[in-house]
Design a protein around this motif. Structure first.
Motif, PDB file in Angstrom:
ATOM      1  N   PRO A  26       0.803  -1.229   0.000  1.00 25.44           N
ATOM      2  CA  PRO A  26       0.000   0.000   0.000  1.00 25.44           C
ATOM      3  C   PRO A  26       0.832   1.273   0.000  1.00 25.44           C
ATOM      4  N   ALA A  27       1.970   1.274   0.680  1.00 29.91           N
ATOM      5  CA  ALA A  27       2.808   2.473   0.723  1.00 29.91           C
ATOM      6  C   ALA A  27       3.403   2.770  -0.655  1.00 29.91           C
ATOM      7  N   VAL A  28       3.848   1.734  -1.357  1.00 29.90           N
ATOM      8  CA  VAL A  28       4.425   1.927  -2.692  1.00 29.90           C
ATOM      9  C   VAL A  28       3.341   2.348  -3.680  1.00 29.90           C
ATOM     10  N   THR A  29       2.176   1.720  -3.579  1.00 29.12           N
ATOM     11  CA  THR A  29       1.073   2.066  -4.473  1.00 29.12           C
ATOM     12  C   THR A  29       0.624   3.507  -4.261  1.00 29.12           C
ATOM     13  N   GLY A  30       0.454   3.911  -3.009  1.00 29.95           N
ATOM     14  CA  GLY A  30       0.052   5.281  -2.708  1.00 29.95           C
ATOM     15  C   GLY A  30       1.123   6.288  -3.073  1.00 29.95           C
ATOM     16  N   GLY A  31       2.380   5.949  -2.808  1.00 29.72           N
ATOM     17  CA  GLY A  31       3.483   6.837  -3.169  1.00 29.72           C
ATOM     18  C   GLY A  31       3.603   7.009  -4.671  1.00 29.72           C
ATOM     19  N   GLY A  32       3.431   5.914  -5.404  1.00 35.35           N
ATOM     20  CA  GLY A  32       3.464   6.002  -6.865  1.00 35.35           C
ATOM     21  C   GLY A  32       2.330   6.845  -7.407  1.00 35.35           C
ATOM     22  N   ALA A  33       1.138   6.687  -6.836  1.00 33.16           N
ATOM     23  CA  ALA A  33      -0.002   7.497  -7.260  1.00 33.16           C
ATOM     24  C   ALA A  33       0.241   8.975  -6.963  1.00 33.16           C
ATOM     25  N   LEU A  34       0.824   9.262  -5.800  1.00 36.34           N
ATOM     26  CA  LEU A  34       1.127  10.647  -5.443  1.00 36.34           C
ATOM     27  C   LEU A  34       2.126  11.262  -6.411  1.00 36.34           C
ATOM     28  N   VAL A  35       3.167  10.523  -6.749  1.00 35.20           N
ATOM     29  CA  VAL A  35       4.173  11.025  -7.683  1.00 35.20           C
ATOM     30  C   VAL A  35       3.557  11.288  -9.048  1.00 35.20           C
ATOM     31  N   ILE A  36       2.723  10.378  -9.528  1.00 37.64           N
ATOM     32  CA  ILE A  36       2.074  10.561 -10.836  1.00 37.64           C
ATOM     33  C   ILE A  36       1.160  11.780 -10.818  1.00 37.64           C
TER      34      ILE A  36
END
Length: 51
Positions: A26-36
């Motif tokens: 979840p942290a990687v998924t949320g972080g990736g979404a935030l960066v995008i």
């Protein structure tokens, strides 16, 4: 097939699968979404030069 029976089958399938996958952090998924989203915001502000 009615909408209610289809929805009930989908709920049953979702409960059986558990909803989580081992490879999804979840942290990687949320972080990736935030960066995008921040990248899209930056691109949008670069093209909006009419101020």
């Amino acid at each position: 097939m009615s909408i209610h029976s289809t929805a009930a089958q989908l709920v049953t399938l979702a409960e059986a699968e558990g909803g989580n996958h081992e490879s999804l952090n979840p942290a990687v998924t949320g972080g990736g979404a935030l960066v995008i989203l921040l990248l899209l915001l930056w691109i949008t502000t670069r093209f909006n030069r009419d101020r």
